[in-house]
Design a protein around this motif. Structure first.
Motif, PDB file in Angstrom:
ATOM      1  N   LEU A  11      78.327  77.073 -10.561  1.00  0.00           N
ATOM      2  CA  LEU A  11      78.140  77.818  -9.318  1.00  0.00           C
ATOM      3  C   LEU A  11      77.892  79.292  -9.612  1.00  0.00           C
ATOM      4  O   LEU A  11      77.016  79.927  -8.996  1.00  0.00           O
ATOM      5  CB  LEU A  11      79.370  77.654  -8.424  1.00  0.00           C
ATOM      6  CG  LEU A  11      79.614  76.251  -7.872  1.00  0.00           C
ATOM      7  CD1 LEU A  11      81.021  76.137  -7.294  1.00  0.00           C
ATOM      8  CD2 LEU A  11      78.575  75.897  -6.805  1.00  0.00           C
ATOM      9  N   VAL A  79      75.047  85.186   0.793  1.00  0.00           N
ATOM     10  CA  VAL A  79      75.869  84.057   0.356  1.00  0.00           C
ATOM     11  C   VAL A  79      77.315  84.497   0.551  1.00  0.00           C
ATOM     12  O   VAL A  79      77.799  85.382  -0.161  1.00  0.00           O
ATOM     13  CB  VAL A  79      75.618  83.714  -1.125  1.00  0.00           C
ATOM     14  CG1 VAL A  79      76.461  82.505  -1.543  1.00  0.00           C
ATOM     15  CG2 VAL A  79      74.139  83.452  -1.373  1.00  0.00           C
ATOM     16  N   THR A 115      73.996  81.134   3.306  1.00  0.00           N
ATOM     17  CA  THR A 115      74.785  80.060   2.703  1.00  0.00           C
ATOM     18  C   THR A 115      76.256  80.416   2.850  1.00  0.00           C
ATOM     19  O   THR A 115      76.667  81.537   2.508  1.00  0.00           O
ATOM     20  CB  THR A 115      74.436  79.891   1.214  1.00  0.00           C
ATOM     21  OG1 THR A 115      73.034  79.647   1.078  1.00  0.00           O
ATOM     22  CG2 THR A 115      75.210  78.736   0.612  1.00  0.00           C
ATOM     23  N   ARG A 117      79.756  79.349   1.501  1.00  0.00           N
ATOM     24  CA  ARG A 117      80.504  78.585   0.500  1.00  0.00           C
ATOM     25  C   ARG A 117      81.951  78.434   0.948  1.00  0.00           C
ATOM     26  O   ARG A 117      82.578  79.385   1.394  1.00  0.00           O
ATOM     27  CB  ARG A 117      80.474  79.283  -0.860  1.00  0.00           C
ATOM     28  CG  ARG A 117      79.099  79.358  -1.514  1.00  0.00           C
ATOM     29  CD  ARG A 117      79.182  80.052  -2.878  1.00  0.00           C
ATOM     30  NE  ARG A 117      80.316  79.573  -3.650  1.00  0.00           N
ATOM     31  CZ  ARG A 117      81.360  80.312  -3.999  1.00  0.00           C
ATOM     32  NH1 ARG A 117      81.427  81.596  -3.665  1.00  0.00           N
ATOM     33  NH2 ARG A 117      82.356  79.791  -4.691  1.00  0.00           N
ATOM     34  N   LYS A 156      74.930  73.454  -9.253  1.00  0.00           N
ATOM     35  CA  LYS A 156      74.023  74.578  -9.509  1.00  0.00           C
ATOM     36  C   LYS A 156      72.693  74.382  -8.800  1.00  0.00           C
ATOM     37  O   LYS A 156      72.195  75.280  -8.111  1.00  0.00           O
ATOM     38  CB  LYS A 156      73.802  74.756 -11.011  1.00  0.00           C
ATOM     39  CG  LYS A 156      72.854  75.909 -11.336  1.00  0.00           C
ATOM     40  CD  LYS A 156      72.726  76.152 -12.833  1.00  0.00           C
ATOM     41  CE  LYS A 156      71.709  77.249 -13.127  1.00  0.00           C
ATOM     42  NZ  LYS A 156      71.609  77.548 -14.573  1.00  0.00           N
ATOM     43  N   LEU A 159      73.079  74.691  -4.980  1.00  0.00           N
ATOM     44  CA  LEU A 159      73.363  76.037  -4.501  1.00  0.00           C
ATOM     45  C   LEU A 159      72.107  76.904  -4.548  1.00  0.00           C
ATOM     46  O   LEU A 159      71.841  77.683  -3.614  1.00  0.00           O
ATOM     47  CB  LEU A 159      74.483  76.678  -5.309  1.00  0.00           C
ATOM     48  CG  LEU A 159      74.929  78.062  -4.837  1.00  0.00           C
ATOM     49  CD1 LEU A 159      75.288  78.075  -3.349  1.00  0.00           C
ATOM     50  CD2 LEU A 159      76.105  78.577  -5.668  1.00  0.00           C
ATOM     51  N   PHE A 171      78.120  74.995   2.401  1.00  0.00           N
ATOM     52  CA  PHE A 171      78.209  74.527   1.023  1.00  0.00           C
ATOM     53  C   PHE A 171      79.675  74.293   0.666  1.00  0.00           C
ATOM     54  O   PHE A 171      80.427  75.235   0.397  1.00  0.00           O
ATOM     55  CB  PHE A 171      77.580  75.554   0.074  1.00  0.00           C
ATOM     56  CG  PHE A 171      77.201  74.996  -1.264  1.00  0.00           C
ATOM     57  CD1 PHE A 171      75.933  74.500  -1.488  1.00  0.00           C
ATOM     58  CD2 PHE A 171      78.126  74.968  -2.298  1.00  0.00           C
ATOM     59  CE1 PHE A 171      75.577  73.974  -2.732  1.00  0.00           C
ATOM     60  CE2 PHE A 171      77.788  74.456  -3.536  1.00  0.00           C
ATOM     61  CZ  PHE A 171      76.512  73.955  -3.747  1.00  0.00           C
ATOM     62  N   GLU A 173      82.769  72.882  -1.565  1.00  0.00           N
ATOM     63  CA  GLU A 173      83.058  72.723  -2.986  1.00  0.00           C
ATOM     64  C   GLU A 173      84.430  72.080  -3.175  1.00  0.00           C
ATOM     65  O   GLU A 173      85.460  72.703  -2.887  1.00  0.00           O
ATOM     66  CB  GLU A 173      83.032  74.094  -3.674  1.00  0.00           C
ATOM     67  CG  GLU A 173      81.707  74.821  -3.510  1.00  0.00           C
ATOM     68  CD  GLU A 173      81.759  76.287  -3.852  1.00  0.00           C
ATOM     69  OE1 GLU A 173      80.760  76.989  -3.606  1.00  0.00           O
ATOM     70  OE2 GLU A 173      82.808  76.756  -4.369  1.00  0.00           O
TER      71      GLU A 173
END
Length: 338
Positions: A11, A79, A115, A117, A156, A159, A171, A173
């Motif tokens: 990441l 992000v 994005t 996360r 990876k 993302l 996203f 995780e």
């Protein structure tokens, strides 16, 4: 050239590459700058790219996501990190009412190329406010993409694809997979990521399509539809039961690669859906419905679901809450014996 990486390293590599390739990419959130994030996913990026590209934000999830919507409309590609997925609720109005609808409301004049996360799921004994799996809530919102990788290679590539996408991407995780795959029996990795086949990650730029599932394990007896940590739990169940299960790793939860699912179920005739989130209204219900609609005449047994409990997340009993190989394996046997 490929090298062995943990999911955290993969990441970080994705964000590093995108910061270098695109000056419009900015990264921020709680503790992601100097500290490198609570899980160290952004470690070293502020020192490399400066405080104007990688920086800390106040403890205000609504503010973090709201400013990202404005940045994206302006042309940046933010992000942002919500420190734990459980904390997205204060930002839910910005996610649902602003980010997800911006393209439609502006007739395509503006996009929310951002994005978000979020570390999700259990495995750290974090209790109710650090362990939730809210993916089903996002899939219900038109305009959002929802992604959950299960391994460093996909993490990876997904993302990078998410950052380059013009729509908002959630996203997710799985925390249990940051440093290695688990089998669900113990609170430690089954094997280090360095020895797993999916740990070999290209050092440079590449993408994984956001709407493409992966056949993680080929098989002929039954189809397992799953994602995130449950990919490895399902793999362990297949080994322990001796059942030749084909494991479909969704990777992109929504939009969904329905074709890969349908092709697999039509081949095997049996289907088990596995996810860590609670059962009622979980995304597994949507998956089971789609399989029923598209594969009814090929099914040789009822569709099985293995999920978390319909209770608040238990702090001290999280390893009983998780679907483990025993529960998943029992569902495999029921499907085969029906």
């Amino acid at each position: 050239m490929a090298t062995s990486m943990t999911m955290i390293q993969a990441l970080r590599s994705a964000m590093d590459i995108m910061l270098e390739r695109d000056n419009n990419v900015v990264i921020y959130g709680q503790d992601v700058g100097y500290f490198g994030g609570v899980f160290r996913c952004t470690e070293g990026l502020q020192a490399k790219y400066g405080k104007s590209r990688v920086f800390d934000a106040p403890i205000s999830e609504g503010g973090i996501v709201g400013t990202a919507v404005g940045m994206a409309a302006y042309g940046l590609r933010p992000v942002v990190e919500i420190q734990f997925a459980d904390y997205f609720y204060p930002a839910s109005d910005q996610i649902v009412s602003e980010a997800a609808r911006l393209r439609y409301r502006s007739a395509g004049e503006f996009t929310a190329s951002m994005t978000i996360r979020m570390p999700c799921g259990g495995g750290i004994y974090g209790g109710q406010t650090h362990s939730q799996s809210p993916e089903a809530l996002f899939t219900h919102v038109c305009g959002l993409r929802t992604v959950m990788p299960s391994n460093p290679y996909d993490a990876k590539g997904l993302l990078i694809a998410a950052i380059e996408n013009d729509d908002p991407v959630i996203f997710l995780e799985p925390k249990r997979l940051y440093n290695g795959p688990f089998d669900g029996h113990h609170d430690r990795p089954v094997v280090p990521w360095s020895t797993h086949r999916m740990s070999q990650v290209p050092e440079g730029y590449y993408t994984v399509p956001l709407e493409s599932a992966s056949v993680f394990r080929s098989g002929a007896d039954l189809t397992v539809i799953t994602y995130g940590t449950m990919v490895f739990v399902s793999e362990a169940a297949a080994h322990e039961t001796g059942i030749d299960a084909e494991i479909i790793d969704l990777r992109s939860i929504w939009p969904l690669d329905l074709e890969t699912i349908v092709n697999s179920v039509k081949k095997t005739g049996r289907c088990v859906v596995v996810h860590e989130a609670t059962r009622t209204s979980g995304f597994g219900a949507e998956l089971a419905s789609l399989v029923q609609e598209h594969c009814f005449y090929h099914l040789e047994a009822p569709i099985e679901r293995v999920t978390g409990w319909d209770t608040p997340y238990p702090h001290a009993q999280e390893w009983a809450y998780f679907p483990g190989p025993d529960r998943v394996g029992a569902a495999f046997r029921r499907a085969m014996e029906a």
